[in-house]
Design an enzyme around this catalytic site. Structure first.
Site, PDB file in Angstrom:
ATOM      1  N   ASP A 173     -11.459 -24.092   1.099  1.00 53.85           N
ATOM      2  CA  ASP A 173     -11.830 -22.854   1.787  1.00 53.85           C
ATOM      3  C   ASP A 173     -11.453 -22.850   3.263  1.00 53.85           C
ATOM      4  O   ASP A 173     -11.153 -21.794   3.820  1.00 53.85           O
ATOM      5  CB  ASP A 173     -13.315 -22.539   1.594  1.00 53.85           C
ATOM      6  CG  ASP A 173     -14.239 -23.690   1.948  1.00 53.85           C
ATOM      7  OD1 ASP A 173     -13.764 -24.733   2.430  1.00 53.85           O
ATOM      8  OD2 ASP A 173     -15.465 -23.541   1.733  1.00 53.85           O
ATOM      9  N   ASP A 230     -22.015 -30.159   7.386  1.00 54.79           N
ATOM     10  CA  ASP A 230     -22.311 -30.209   5.941  1.00 54.79           C
ATOM     11  C   ASP A 230     -22.746 -31.575   5.416  1.00 54.79           C
ATOM     12  O   ASP A 230     -23.636 -31.640   4.583  1.00 54.79           O
ATOM     13  CB  ASP A 230     -21.133 -29.724   5.099  1.00 54.79           C
ATOM     14  CG  ASP A 230     -20.815 -28.261   5.311  1.00 54.79           C
ATOM     15  OD1 ASP A 230     -21.656 -27.546   5.886  1.00 54.79           O
ATOM     16  OD2 ASP A 230     -19.728 -27.825   4.913  1.00 54.79           O
TER      17      ASP A 230
END
Length: 872
Positions: free
Chosen positions: A69, A479
């Site tokens: 992404d 993350d």
């Protein structure tokens, strides 16, 4: 273990970047020569981000690609079982092109591959999307710019594939566009694109129409295209094409005249989004995975349907009754060797685990990857082996029915190898898992699932630290928190735990006591700061002052006895690792750093003003002003030099550059020749130099890149090249204090990059009267001249490399140079040895010459420097 991806959405935008528009089929510019030579590698983490697409070539075995992404695209290397990055050449101005929303590999000509790129459809990304095309499997690319944006990191990015090649006439491609832009087609192998005006439904689904940022309120648009290869012959366009639209009432369309006209497929189910459409031409079925949300995080209900292409019959083949779902379906694949065998994933089944279903009778019956025996106990058809990437357990020991490691989450990419029914790969929010033993599913034999992700590095890097002893690198990552790397070539056993921040926003160590390390980060319902006394190997959580909502920035004093923390949600605080005291004289939200010599001195910056504390962070005083008031700013103090501070940052429509202070921030001088700068870091000094090497991600002399200075900023050399740009590198940079020339670079989605120089020790002359220079203008004419330079080694030892620097007092410009490699930034010039004349024995000389231009006058340079020392 839910991991989100939009956290870095606005960083490059607020830095004032503008994506330049190129002609629709512009060829890439010729690579700029790097000086000196650098070798670039990833610090190994293996994965770390969402992989929404895996694409196999249908005509060549072992040719497959993965799209991410925000981290580019990759090609599988079967000989090494690793992934090769394909988009490292994406430059600063086109940073959004590291987000890949669609990928297609050509079955007619397997050397051809295409990528639809663009990261955000809202104003977080100021540039439009593009379709990249390659005739050499992604080694090089040409770009066709689009008149709209694409969203590789937007909601719905796991749907698809949006980009598809006609299997019979490979010059024809289709692209499903978001944001109401409909369906687009190319008839010249991706060089130019035009809207398919006969396709009239651009989609109407928006995740959250009330979102004023434009992120969740954008329309997902046309989300997949697939061809029925049974309706065409080689060289002629395939007649029957299907397309999926993000419209819950009108989700599937078909053309039977090679895309000339389109109609809504009659009898189709309604109420859901058709997230994936996979056609099995041999079996005669179009399979569809439906969900109620765009994903990739959400989804509460879903179905799986089968459409008979010959009869038009629709059949609900959902593996779970709709009433029993709490997730949507997305990952969808068919076994090309065995028509009727298919698999689908419940991509948003967060608790207790994702679920993967398999059918061998075209969806009439299904089996599951795991089942309950008696709740909460479960039995798995598989075993998980994460020994190659052990951090995938997250250091967790959950109670049943959860397991660690999990089977996955965000499992939207799911593919069976078209040439090998035993091989399956699927993407998750952190890795690619796979097995080569899939046949065991049907025989009741347990098969092993392993990470198959080596070489695919997808972390977003927020901060980096390289201590003078202990681990060479400590990282702060989005993350997955961050790592302590004791070996750059090996995956660490675990990310930071105790606590495990979802994202670590800042990390620092005590310069004279580097076993003391501090990090700050984000954690829902938990502490936002942690301390280590063993160089980051073990951690204990600290206390939060009232009001903390996020990590912010944190600094350790030079001796590790005190910390200053500027968390989100409240003001700057100081403490010794226990209770905190609010600092005064400095605004909330300021960036903080420490002096690397004086343990009582800390620095802060916000909105154009620099602040200094000399009492351990208790009180700050505003000092220098006139610094960048817009855009992100990063600054650092130099190890071993009290009060020596460098500051980088700004915005294109305001002050933007690099500044230097030698008086603790009382005054700053702008560094001449640096047009823009976003990071600053320090590494081991060049041999013979007294000042640390400087590293920056900057624009110098009109060129964007990574630069190094070995003479305290007097001159700079670009150390990367056009093949190694990695989009946006403005987050963090640091040299290694133990290895000259080594530099660690942050990326927004391509992990931690590190470079090592090919120089043999750099510039070796020691300071003092170690060199002598003879500079002679041999010819001069109106506006131009020619000069010779002789550099003599007057030291007692041989040199193994040299870089000579000087400054032109009248603004002269270097033209061609022979027997040396030039770099000029404004008036500062450096000449570096070539490969054959770098070794200069004691008493010997090296010579080079050049042409140049002058205006007004042509005086000789006043001084020459070598390795930070002035030559006679």
């Amino acid at each position: 273990m839910r991991r989100t991806r939009p956290l870095l959405a606005g960083l490059a935008l607020v830095a004032g970047l503008l994506a330049g528009a190129a002609p629709a089929s512009a060829a890439p510019t010729a690579p700029a020569a790097a000086s000196p030579s650098y070798t670039w590698k990833n610090v190994r983490v293996d994965g770390g981000g969402f992989v929404p697409g895996i694409v196999f070539n249908r005509s060549e075995k072992d040719l497959l690609y993965a799209r991410t992404d925000i981290g580019g695209a990759y090609r599988w290397e079967p000989s090494t079982k690793t992934w090769t990055p394909l988009l490292d050449s994406v430059d600063w101005d086109h940073w959004g092109h590291t987000g890949v929303v669609g990928l297609a590999t050509d079955a007619v000509d397997p050397d051809r591959v295409y990528a639809a790129v663009g990261t955000y459809t809202n104003d977080w990304d100021p540039g439009n999307g593009a379709v990249l095309r390659s005739a050499d499997r992604g080694a090089t690319w040409r770009r066709a710019d689009l008149p709209f944006k694409l969203g590789g990191n937007m909601p719905g990015r796991g749907m698809g594939e949006r980009l598809a090649i006609d299997p019979h006439k490979n010059s024809v491609l289709y692209l499903g566009a978001p944001s109401g832009n409909g369906l687009w087609r190319s008839t010249d192998s991706g060089a130019t694109w035009a809207k398919v005006t006969s396709f009239t439904n651009p989609g109407n689904y928006r995740q959250d129409p009330t979102d004023t940022s434009g992120y969740n309120s954008d329309e997902q648009g046309v989300v997949w295209v697939t061809f029925d290869e049974s309706t065409g012959t080689a060289g002629s366009a395939t007649r029957t094409i299907y397309a999926g639209v993000a419209d819950k009432e009108n989700a599937v369309y078909r053309s039977t005249d090679a895309g000339a006209t389109w109609t809504r497929l009659p009898g189709q189910p309604t109420g859901y989004l058709a997230r994936k459409g996979v056609l099995d031409a041999r079996g005669g079925f179009l399979y569809l995975a439906y969900g109620d949300k765009a994903g990739p995080y959400d989804g509460g209900k879903g179905q799986v349907w089968r459409y008979a292409t010959a009869t038009g019959e629709w059949k609900d083949i959902s593996p779970v009754a709709e009433a029993d779902t709490s997730y949507g379906f997305s990952g969808l694949t068919v076994d090309r060797q065995h028509p009727g065998t298919l698999m689908v994933s419940g991509y948003s089944s967060w608790y207790p685990d994702t679920q993967i279903f398999r059918s061998t009778d075209s969806g009439a019956t299904w089996t599951r990857a795991w089942d309950y025996t008696s709740y909460p106990n479960r039995t798995d058809r598989y075993t998980m082996d994460v020994s190659s990437t052990p951090w995938l357990t997250w250091g967790a020991s959950p109670a049943p029915p959860e397991q660690s490691p999990k089977l996955g989450w965000m499992t939207e990419a799911l593919e069976i190898d078209p040439f090998d029914s035993n091989r399956m790969l699927y993407g998750t929010g952190a890795t690619i898992y796979g097995t080569t033993e899939l046949g065991g599913w049907d025989t009741g034999t347990k098969f092993t699932i392993r990470p198959m992700v080596r070489g695919l590095e997808e972390t977003a890097v927020l901060d980096l630290a390289s201590p003078p002893s202990g681990a060479p690198l400590i990282s702060a990552l989005g993350d997955i928190g961050g790592f302590r790397h004791t070996d750059l070539a090996k995956v660490p056993p675990m990310m930071f735990t105790g606590p495990n921040f979802t994202s670590t926003t800042s990390v620092d160590f005590a310069e004279t006591a580097p076993d003391r390390v501090v990090r700050a980060g984000n954690l829902d319902g938990g502490p936002h700061i942690a301390f280590s006394t063993d160089n980051g190997a073990d951690w204990h959580a600290g206390q939060d002052p009232s009001g903390v909502t996020g990590g912010g920035t944190v600094a350790a004093s030079a001796d590790g006895g005190r910390y200053v923390w500027s968390p989100d949600g409240t003001g700057v605080h100081t403490g010794t690792g226990g209770a905190w005291t609010a600092s005064t004289g400095i605004p909330a939200g300021a960036t903080v750093e420490s002096d690397r010599v004086d343990p009582l001195t800390f620095y802060g910056f916000k909105a154009g003003t620099f602040y200094t504390s000399t009492d351990g962070g208790t009180t700050f005083t505003a000092r220098a002003g006139g610094l960048p008031a817009k855009g992100p700013v990063r600054f650092k103090a130099v190890p071993g030099k009290k009060g020596d501070v460098w500051l980088a940052g700004g915005a294109t429509d305001a002050a933007y550059g690099l500044w230097h202070s030698t008086d603790g921030g009382a005054t700053f001088a702008r560094v001449a020749g640096v047009d823009q700068a976003d990071t600053i870091g320090f590494g081991k000094a060049a041999p013979g130099a007294a000042y640390p090497a400087l590293y920056t991600s900057a624009k110098i002399g009109g060129v964007r890149g990574l630069f190094r200075s070995t003479d305290a900023g007097a001159s700079w050399v670009r150390i990367n090249d056009d093949a190694h740009q990695w989009g946006w590198t403005g987050g963090a940079i640091t040299g290694d204090p133990r290895v000259y020339g080594r530099v660690y670079v942050s990326t927004n989605g391509r992990g931690i990059i590190y470079g090592d120089t090919g120089e043999t020790g750099g510039t070796t002359p020691p300071p003092g009267n170690a060199c002598k220079v003879t500079y002679r203008v041999t010819n001069q004419w109106q506006g131009g001249f020619q000069a010779d330079v002789t550099l003599t080694n007057t030291s007692a030892a041989a040199w193994t490399g040299w870089t000579l620097g000087w400054d032109y007092p009248a603004g002269q410009r270097i033209g061609q140079m022979w027997n040396a490699t030039p770099t000029q930034t404004s008036t500062a010039v450096t000449a570096r040895n070539t490969g054959w004349n770098g070794t200069v024995a004691a008493g010997a000389s090296a010579s080079f010459g050049f042409t140049g231009t002058w205006t007004g006058s042509n005086p000789a340079p006043a001084a020459f420097t070598l390795g930070g020392a002035t030559c006679t």
